[in-house]
Design a protein around this motif. Structure first.
Motif, PDB file in Angstrom:
ATOM      1  N   GLN A 153       0.844  -1.187   0.000  1.00 15.12           N
ATOM      2  CA  GLN A 153       0.000   0.000   0.000  1.00 15.12           C
ATOM      3  C   GLN A 153       0.886   1.246   0.000  1.00 15.12           C
ATOM      4  OE1 GLN A 153      -2.689   0.150   3.250  1.00 15.12           O
ATOM      5  NE2 GLN A 153      -3.819   1.905   2.455  1.00 15.12           N
ATOM      6  N   PRO A 154       0.744   2.126  -0.942  1.00 19.23           N
ATOM      7  CA  PRO A 154       1.637   3.290  -1.035  1.00 19.23           C
ATOM      8  C   PRO A 154       1.382   4.262   0.102  1.00 19.23           C
ATOM      9  CG  PRO A 154      -0.144   3.473  -2.617  1.00 19.23           C
ATOM     10  CD  PRO A 154      -0.258   2.096  -2.011  1.00 19.23           C
ATOM     11  N   VAL A 155       2.435   4.950   0.496  1.00 17.38           N
ATOM     12  CA  VAL A 155       2.332   5.952   1.541  1.00 17.38           C
ATOM     13  C   VAL A 155       1.705   7.219   0.954  1.00 17.38           C
ATOM     14  CG1 VAL A 155       3.637   7.325   3.203  1.00 17.38           C
ATOM     15  CG2 VAL A 155       4.347   4.979   2.690  1.00 17.38           C
ATOM     16  N   ASN A 156       0.779   7.773   1.678  1.00 13.87           N
ATOM     17  CA  ASN A 156       0.105   9.000   1.222  1.00 13.87           C
ATOM     18  C   ASN A 156       1.062  10.167   1.414  1.00 13.87           C
ATOM     19  OD1 ASN A 156      -1.595  11.181   0.768  1.00 13.87           O
ATOM     20  ND2 ASN A 156      -3.386  10.022   1.470  1.00 13.87           N
ATOM     21  N   VAL A 157       1.699  10.580   0.334  1.00 15.29           N
ATOM     22  CA  VAL A 157       2.704  11.631   0.399  1.00 15.29           C
ATOM     23  C   VAL A 157       2.083  12.962   0.823  1.00 15.29           C
ATOM     24  CG1 VAL A 157       4.471  12.867  -0.906  1.00 15.29           C
ATOM     25  CG2 VAL A 157       4.048  10.447  -1.360  1.00 15.29           C
ATOM     26  N   VAL A 158       0.887  13.234   0.316  1.00 18.80           N
ATOM     27  CA  VAL A 158       0.223  14.498   0.645  1.00 18.80           C
ATOM     28  C   VAL A 158      -0.072  14.571   2.140  1.00 18.80           C
ATOM     29  CG1 VAL A 158      -1.805  15.922   0.211  1.00 18.80           C
ATOM     30  CG2 VAL A 158      -0.727  14.662  -1.665  1.00 18.80           C
ATOM     31  N   ALA A 159      -0.537  13.443   2.708  1.00 19.95           N
ATOM     32  CA  ALA A 159      -0.858  13.437   4.136  1.00 19.95           C
ATOM     33  C   ALA A 159       0.393  13.660   4.980  1.00 19.95           C
ATOM     34  CB  ALA A 159      -1.530  12.116   4.505  1.00 19.95           C
ATOM     35  N   VAL A 160       1.495  13.025   4.572  1.00 23.64           N
ATOM     36  CA  VAL A 160       2.745  13.209   5.318  1.00 23.64           C
ATOM     37  C   VAL A 160       3.213  14.662   5.238  1.00 23.64           C
ATOM     38  CG1 VAL A 160       5.168  12.521   5.447  1.00 23.64           C
ATOM     39  CG2 VAL A 160       3.410  10.802   5.004  1.00 23.64           C
ATOM     40  N   ALA A 161       3.100  15.263   4.047  1.00 28.62           N
ATOM     41  CA  ALA A 161       3.520  16.651   3.884  1.00 28.62           C
ATOM     42  C   ALA A 161       2.677  17.590   4.735  1.00 28.62           C
ATOM     43  CB  ALA A 161       3.449  17.046   2.416  1.00 28.62           C
ATOM     44  N   SER A 163       1.146  16.776   7.492  1.00 28.92           N
ATOM     45  CA  SER A 163       1.507  16.544   8.888  1.00 28.92           C
ATOM     46  C   SER A 163       2.753  17.330   9.263  1.00 28.92           C
ATOM     47  CB  SER A 163       1.723  15.045   9.121  1.00 28.92           C
ATOM     48  OG  SER A 163       0.566  14.317   8.822  1.00 28.92           O
ATOM     49  N   ILE A 164       3.755  17.330   8.379  1.00 26.26           N
ATOM     50  CA  ILE A 164       4.999  18.061   8.658  1.00 26.26           C
ATOM     51  C   ILE A 164       4.718  19.557   8.777  1.00 26.26           C
ATOM     52  CG2 ILE A 164       7.272  18.640   7.738  1.00 26.26           C
ATOM     53  CD1 ILE A 164       7.352  15.865   6.478  1.00 26.26           C
ATOM     54  N   CYS A 165       3.885  20.082   7.882  1.00 26.91           N
ATOM     55  CA  CYS A 165       3.549  21.504   7.939  1.00 26.91           C
ATOM     56  C   CYS A 165       2.830  21.857   9.240  1.00 26.91           C
ATOM     57  CB  CYS A 165       2.686  21.886   6.734  1.00 26.91           C
ATOM     58  SG  CYS A 165       3.560  21.782   5.144  1.00 26.91           S
ATOM     59  N   CYS A 166       1.900  20.987   9.675  1.00 27.69           N
ATOM     60  CA  CYS A 166       1.168  21.254  10.914  1.00 27.69           C
ATOM     61  C   CYS A 166       2.103  21.222  12.118  1.00 27.69           C
ATOM     62  CB  CYS A 166       0.031  20.237  11.079  1.00 27.69           C
ATOM     63  SG  CYS A 166      -1.312  20.424   9.879  1.00 27.69           S
ATOM     64  N   LEU A 171       5.194  24.339  16.330  1.00 29.03           N
ATOM     65  CA  LEU A 171       6.452  24.651  17.005  1.00 29.03           C
ATOM     66  C   LEU A 171       6.766  26.147  17.018  1.00 29.03           C
ATOM     67  CD1 LEU A 171       8.691  21.713  15.737  1.00 29.03           C
ATOM     68  CD2 LEU A 171       7.581  21.944  17.962  1.00 29.03           C
ATOM     69  N   LEU A 172       6.058  26.916  16.193  1.00 29.29           N
ATOM     70  CA  LEU A 172       6.283  28.353  16.180  1.00 29.29           C
ATOM     71  C   LEU A 172       5.763  28.993  17.462  1.00 29.29           C
ATOM     72  CD1 LEU A 172       5.277  29.214  12.494  1.00 29.29           C
ATOM     73  CD2 LEU A 172       7.594  29.052  13.441  1.00 29.29           C
ATOM     74  N   PHE A 200      -6.034  20.328  15.064  1.00 29.57           N
ATOM     75  CA  PHE A 200      -7.167  19.531  14.585  1.00 29.57           C
ATOM     76  C   PHE A 200      -6.836  18.849  13.251  1.00 29.57           C
ATOM     77  CE2 PHE A 200     -11.138  19.293  12.118  1.00 29.57           C
ATOM     78  CZ  PHE A 200     -11.853  18.446  12.942  1.00 29.57           C
ATOM     79  N   VAL A 201      -6.232  19.606  12.337  1.00 25.63           N
ATOM     80  CA  VAL A 201      -5.854  19.033  11.039  1.00 25.63           C
ATOM     81  C   VAL A 201      -4.825  17.930  11.214  1.00 25.63           C
ATOM     82  CG1 VAL A 201      -4.794  19.542   8.808  1.00 25.63           C
ATOM     83  CG2 VAL A 201      -6.415  21.162   9.818  1.00 25.63           C
ATOM     84  N   LEU A 202      -3.861  18.122  12.131  1.00 22.78           N
ATOM     85  CA  LEU A 202      -2.845  17.102  12.377  1.00 22.78           C
ATOM     86  C   LEU A 202      -3.462  15.820  12.905  1.00 22.78           C
ATOM     87  CD1 LEU A 202       0.137  16.301  12.504  1.00 22.78           C
ATOM     88  CD2 LEU A 202       0.237  17.309  14.793  1.00 22.78           C
ATOM     89  N   GLY A 203      -4.465  15.958  13.771  1.00 14.71           N
ATOM     90  CA  GLY A 203      -5.145  14.759  14.283  1.00 14.71           C
ATOM     91  C   GLY A 203      -5.856  13.993  13.180  1.00 14.71           C
ATOM     92  N   LEU A 204      -6.545  14.718  12.285  1.00 13.40           N
ATOM     93  CA  LEU A 204      -7.244  14.046  11.177  1.00 13.40           C
ATOM     94  C   LEU A 204      -6.270  13.347  10.247  1.00 13.40           C
ATOM     95  CD1 LEU A 204      -9.948  16.712  10.222  1.00 13.40           C
ATOM     96  CD2 LEU A 204     -10.237  14.652  11.580  1.00 13.40           C
ATOM     97  N   VAL A 205      -5.168  14.030   9.931  1.00 15.62           N
ATOM     98  CA  VAL A 205      -4.196  13.420   9.024  1.00 15.62           C
ATOM     99  C   VAL A 205      -3.537  12.213   9.668  1.00 15.62           C
ATOM    100  CG1 VAL A 205      -2.036  13.842   7.774  1.00 15.62           C
ATOM    101  CG2 VAL A 205      -3.798  15.600   7.821  1.00 15.62           C
TER     102      VAL A 205
END
Length: 212
Positions: A153-161, A163-166, A171-172, A200-205
């Motif tokens: 099963q391929p890793v969802n690249v968009v979801a990982v990206a 998550s990193i942004c969130c 951290l700011l 909230f977005v990080l939890g969903l992703v």
């Protein structure tokens, strides 16, 4: 009279002389319009039928059930077509908006149950006979296919990206309510409400990435 469509179900009624349960039936009248309408039920043979609430009001985008009883079932009345006429009226002006005729007929005998009809052949259900070894092989094949699907099963690249942004946003430093000196530039500060959105977005992703 205007020409508004009048929606009635069923489009015809069939009563059966030998089936007493068919001597009482329902007519459902629909009002799909955005305004209330009055209705009236007429009949070509009022001595054969009784109608409960032959007049009334239908609310916008609603329906009502009209109970129709065949009060004089007789062999003499069989195969004779009668009609009900349902007319809708404007509630304010009482102007007729449209009408619909529902034919009715009294038939001899009883209604035919389609599930009991025979086509001349006798059909029976089939039972599958699978040996225990065959069952084990099929179970193993399904299990292997499931594992193979999960491994590839391929890793969802968009979801990982996302998550990193969130995480980076969380951290700011948080923008203070009052003006205070900070070692970070002012444009790096974000509000607490915005941080709640990122959380909230990080939890969903995370749920999307970690689900099996």
């Amino acid at each position: 009279m205007k020409n508004f469509p009048v929606f009635v179900f069923p489009v015809s009624l069939e009563f059966y002389l030998s089936a007493r349960h068919t001597h009482k039936q329902l007519l459902t009248v629909y009002n799909p319009y955005d305004f209330s309408v009055n209705f009236k039920v007429l009949c070509t043979a009022p001595n054969k039928f009784t109608v409960i609430d032959p007049e009334g009001l239908i609310a916008p985008q609603s329906c009502i059930d009209i109970v129709v009883r065949y009060t004089q079932p007789s062999v003499l009345h069989c195969n004779t077509t009668e009609k009900f006429r349902i007319t809708m009226y404007d509630r304010n002006t009482q102007q007729a908006l449209g009408k619909r005729d529902i034919p009715t007929k009294l038939l001899e005998g009883e209604p035919i149950n389609p599930t009991l009809e025979s086509l001349g052949d006798s059909f029976h259900p089939l039972s599958s006979r699978v040996t225990p070894q065959k069952q084990a092989e099929e179970h193993m094949h399904v299990k292997c296919n499931h594992l193979h699907h999960r491994e590839h099963q391929p890793v969802n690249v968009v979801a990982v990206a996302v998550s990193i942004c969130c995480i980076a946003a969380l951290l700011l430093p948080t923008q203070p309510e009052t003006v205070v000196e900070s070692q970070f530039p002012e444009w790096l500060h974000i509000g607490s409400n915005l941080k709640l959105v990122f959380s909230f977005v990080l939890g969903l992703v995370s749920m999307l990435v970690l689900r099996p």
